[in-house]
Design an enzyme around this catalytic site. Structure first.
Site, PDB file in Angstrom:
ATOM      1  N   ASN A  59      14.026 -62.346 -10.790  1.00 47.72           N
ATOM      2  CA  ASN A  59      14.011 -61.436  -9.735  1.00 47.72           C
ATOM      3  C   ASN A  59      13.455 -61.933  -8.413  1.00 47.72           C
ATOM      4  O   ASN A  59      13.749 -61.235  -7.499  1.00 47.72           O
ATOM      5  CB  ASN A  59      12.858 -60.619 -10.317  1.00 47.72           C
ATOM      6  CG  ASN A  59      13.537 -59.619 -11.514  1.00 47.72           C
ATOM      7  OD1 ASN A  59      14.462 -59.665 -11.872  1.00 47.72           O
ATOM      8  ND2 ASN A  59      12.399 -58.954 -12.220  1.00 47.72           N
TER       9      ASN A  59
ATOM     10  N   ASN B 138      21.094 -62.380  -9.182  1.00 48.65           N
ATOM     11  CA  ASN B 138      20.402 -62.177 -10.532  1.00 48.65           C
ATOM     12  C   ASN B 138      20.231 -60.724 -10.819  1.00 48.65           C
ATOM     13  O   ASN B 138      19.602 -59.945 -10.085  1.00 48.65           O
ATOM     14  CB  ASN B 138      18.911 -62.716 -10.453  1.00 48.65           C
ATOM     15  CG  ASN B 138      18.064 -62.526 -11.760  1.00 48.65           C
ATOM     16  OD1 ASN B 138      18.176 -62.930 -12.822  1.00 48.65           O
ATOM     17  ND2 ASN B 138      17.137 -61.485 -11.645  1.00 48.65           N
ATOM     18  N   GLU B 139      20.583 -60.426 -12.043  1.00 45.74           N
ATOM     19  CA  GLU B 139      20.466 -58.973 -12.574  1.00 45.74           C
ATOM     20  C   GLU B 139      20.509 -57.935 -11.626  1.00 45.74           C
ATOM     21  O   GLU B 139      19.697 -56.754 -11.287  1.00 45.74           O
ATOM     22  CB  GLU B 139      19.151 -58.701 -13.156  1.00 45.74           C
ATOM     23  CG  GLU B 139      18.824 -59.656 -14.361  1.00 45.74           C
ATOM     24  CD  GLU B 139      17.456 -59.387 -15.128  1.00 45.74           C
ATOM     25  OE1 GLU B 139      16.498 -58.559 -14.690  1.00 45.74           O
ATOM     26  OE2 GLU B 139      17.506 -59.793 -16.391  1.00 45.74           O
TER      27      GLU B 139
ATOM     28  N   TYR C  76      15.830 -59.853 -24.131  1.00 43.58           N
ATOM     29  CA  TYR C  76      14.309 -60.225 -24.775  1.00 43.58           C
ATOM     30  C   TYR C  76      14.369 -59.181 -25.759  1.00 43.58           C
ATOM     31  O   TYR C  76      14.453 -58.084 -25.751  1.00 43.58           O
ATOM     32  CB  TYR C  76      13.653 -59.843 -23.599  1.00 43.58           C
ATOM     33  CG  TYR C  76      13.669 -60.800 -22.392  1.00 43.58           C
ATOM     34  CD1 TYR C  76      13.000 -61.864 -22.452  1.00 43.58           C
ATOM     35  CD2 TYR C  76      14.316 -60.362 -21.058  1.00 43.58           C
ATOM     36  CE1 TYR C  76      13.291 -62.854 -21.341  1.00 43.58           C
ATOM     37  CE2 TYR C  76      14.254 -61.385 -19.990  1.00 43.58           C
ATOM     38  CZ  TYR C  76      13.815 -62.549 -19.965  1.00 43.58           C
ATOM     39  OH  TYR C  76      14.121 -63.327 -19.047  1.00 43.58           O
TER      40      TYR C  76
ATOM     41  N   GLU D 240      18.978 -65.911 -19.693  1.00 43.93           N
ATOM     42  CA  GLU D 240      17.642 -65.537 -20.017  1.00 43.93           C
ATOM     43  C   GLU D 240      17.786 -64.878 -21.357  1.00 43.93           C
ATOM     44  O   GLU D 240      18.264 -63.968 -21.535  1.00 43.93           O
ATOM     45  CB  GLU D 240      17.222 -64.409 -19.015  1.00 43.93           C
ATOM     46  CG  GLU D 240      16.863 -64.784 -17.570  1.00 43.93           C
ATOM     47  CD  GLU D 240      16.158 -63.912 -16.693  1.00 43.93           C
ATOM     48  OE1 GLU D 240      15.328 -63.072 -17.321  1.00 43.93           O
ATOM     49  OE2 GLU D 240      16.562 -63.989 -15.498  1.00 43.93           O
TER      50      GLU D 240
HETATM   51  O1  AHR Z   1      12.207 -63.788 -17.047  1.00 45.54           O
HETATM   52  C1  AHR Z   1      11.420 -62.780 -16.333  1.00 45.54           C
HETATM   53  C2  AHR Z   1      12.422 -61.675 -15.532  1.00 45.54           C
HETATM   54  O2  AHR Z   1      12.890 -61.118 -16.437  1.00 45.54           O
HETATM   55  C3  AHR Z   1      13.250 -62.371 -14.619  1.00 45.54           C
HETATM   56  O3  AHR Z   1      12.637 -62.449 -13.332  1.00 45.54           O
HETATM   57  C4  AHR Z   1      14.279 -61.475 -14.466  1.00 45.54           C
HETATM   58  O4  AHR Z   1      15.603 -62.088 -14.065  1.00 45.54           O
HETATM   59  C5  AHR Z   1      14.268 -60.701 -15.688  1.00 45.54           C
HETATM   60  O5  AHR Z   1      14.276 -59.385 -15.692  1.00 45.54           O
END
Ligand code: AHR
Length: 503
Positions: free
Chosen positions: A72, A172-173, A244, A292
């Site tokens: 982020n 990113n995202e 995650y 990630e």
């Molecule tokens: O890895 C932590 C955060 O998770 C990163 O900054 C972002 O890309 C994701 O949401």
């Protein structure tokens, strides 16, 4: 005790073991950079202020690529703030993590750290608050030998030779509502395509990663990939995936089965990329950069950035403490990444130091390994050659989130040169051991060179700076060979590695 059989055959190959599967991630977030990799007052620090002990453990972890500088963070980053003489740099607000970025470490320092650590950099450009021109400026700074404005600035800043960075993330995202400058898939797809096209005018050999959606749970997931790839397919090599997992509401069985979701995620992204490939009459395939992944307890207080007038430098953020069950899930995620090596060509565990990390540091002080360090280090060290397609016959058990799930999950690699076969396996049962029976008729005459298991009757055990050695992968003395079969007992909630070599 459950029984499970795994059959291996050298002819059944998924694809090569890719070193880039063992990538990591350094973001300007919390204490990952400052007091993580960079801590000038530390006794092991080098002239740039990089901790030698962190470099050593990064090497021991077996990290191949390192994604940088976010995350982020990158969506509000002005990379030019952090080049040139350090004393002339000024701090900036980092909106993503409500922190102050001191700009003491920038692209040149990071590249020196990467060279010293022996890792391949994977650079991200800001497509949140910025666009094509700033991405081109950074690429010129990094990869053009000299004779132009930004390339000469790099040389003036002490880097005579270009860095020739190959892998670049196009933002990113960008679907995340939390992302600075988040976009619709049409907006982002166009911007990514135009940025990629222009970047290749400077350096046609780049490998470019377009943002997939931020996770399989996003409402945008699927359609985002389809639209973005429809816009950008010809110009990119990879689409990113992020995942995650964490244990929620005490449901350990579902947590241990997280890889069911990860496998499905990979399958869905690959299917979408292939559908766009067909629709756009393309021949090349776009593969997945799983850049990630990890266990992350996102709902814990330390995952929330500061607020109000408080804009600290390097606050304690996302400093999850990992237990044995978390390490089993991390080991299982590596099993999934290897099993999908035909589509996942690159991956980055998020992150490297202090922030949801295998390595922890005390500012100016000790360094220690979290439980998740071990499955990563052993897999990175021993997976070699080709990934085998296994036939797994496992008992199943019921989980609240995924229904019936196999208790045993495994992957194996075969190095044709040395003849070594390495099996990585998890037992996801909470209560029962698994008697594993490896059918090695395709590999006659093997012996067990090494068998280790990570487990603990208390799967909530976590390492600390005072004790990171009480629960390490231990020799699994049950592993025995007889009649071209290997038998081993795997305790509940465990990760194991069996390394077999020719007699
Ligand atoms: O890895 C932590 C955060 O998770 C990163 O900054 C972002 O890309 C994701 O949401």
């Amino acid at each position: 005790m459950y029984s499970a059989t795994v059959s291996l055959d050298p002819a059944f190959v998924v694809g090569p073991v890719r070193r880039r599967t063992f990538g990591s991630f350094v973001e300007h977030l919390g204490r990952c950079v400052y007091t993580g990799i960079h801590d000038p007052g530390h006794p092991t620090a080098d002239a740039d202020g990089f901790r030698g002990d962190v470099i050593e453990l990064t090497r021991e972890l077996g990290v191949s690529t390192v994604r940088y500088p976010g995350g982020n963070f990158v969506s509000g980053y002005r990379w030019e703030d952090a080049v040139g003489p350090v004393e002339q740099r000024t701090p900036r607000l980092d909106l993503a993590w409500h922190s102050t970025e001191p700009n003491l470490v920038g692209v040149d320092e990071f590249m020196r750290w990467a060279a010293r650590t022996g890792v391949e950099p994977m650079m991200a450009v800001n497509l949140g608050t910025r666009g094509v021109q700033e991405a081109l400026d950074l690429l010129e700074y990094c990869n053009v030998p000299g004779g132009s404005f930004w390339a000469d600035q790099r040389r003036a800043n002490g880097a005579e030779d270009p860095y020739r960075i190959k892998m670049w993330c196009l933002g990113n995202e960008m679907d995340g509502p939390w992302q600075i400058g988040s976009k619709t898939p049409q907006e982002y797809g166009r911007l990514a395509a135009e940025t990629a096209r222009a970047m290749r005018m400077i350096d046609p050999g780049l490998e470019l990663v377009v943002c997939g959606s931020s996770g399989s749970q996003m409402p945008t997931f699927g359609e985002w990939e389809r639209v973005v790839l429809t816009e950008a397919y010809e110009h990119v090599d990879y689409v990113s995936a992020h995942a995650y997992y964490w244990e929620e509401d005490g449901d350990l069985a579902s947590f241990l089965a997280s890889v069911v979701d990860m496998d499905h995620f990979v399958e869905s992204v690959a299917a979408t990329a292939d559908a766009v490939r067909a629709a756009r009459k393309q021949t090349k395939r776009v593969h997945i950069s799983f850049d990630e992944w990890n266990v992350w307890y996102q709902k814990r207080a330390e995952s929330r950035p500061p607020s109000g007038d408080d804009w600290p430098v390097a606050p304690v953020l996302l400093e999850d403490r990992y237990n044995v069950a978390d390490a089993v899930v991390v080991g299982n995620m590596l099993i999934s990444l290897l099993r999908n090596t035909d589509r996942v060509h690159s991956a980055s565990m998020a992150q490297l130091v202090n922030v949801i990390a295998p390595i922890m540091t005390e500012p100016g002080g000790r360094i220690w390994k979290q439980t998740i360090f071990h499955p990563f280090a052993l897999t990175a060290r021993h997976a070699a050659g080709e990934v085998l397609r296994l036939a797994i016959d496992s008992p199943v058990h019921e989980t609240a989130r995924f229904g019936e799930v196999a208790v045993l999950d495994a992957v194996a690699t075969h190095d044709a040169e040395s003849g070594d076969v390495v099996v990585f396996a998890v037992n996801r049962s909470l209560t029962e051991g698994v008697a594993l029976d490896l059918d090695l008729r395709g590999f006659p005459g093997m012996r067990v060179a090494e068998a280790v298991t990570l487990s603990n009757p208390d799967h909530t055990w976590s390492a600390t700076a005072d004790d990171d050695t009480s629960v390490l992968p231990q020799p699994n003395t049950s592993a025995k060979v007889a009649d071209d079969r290997v038998r081993a007992e795997l305790p509940p909630v465990s990760w194991s590695m069996l390394r077999l070599v020719r007699e």
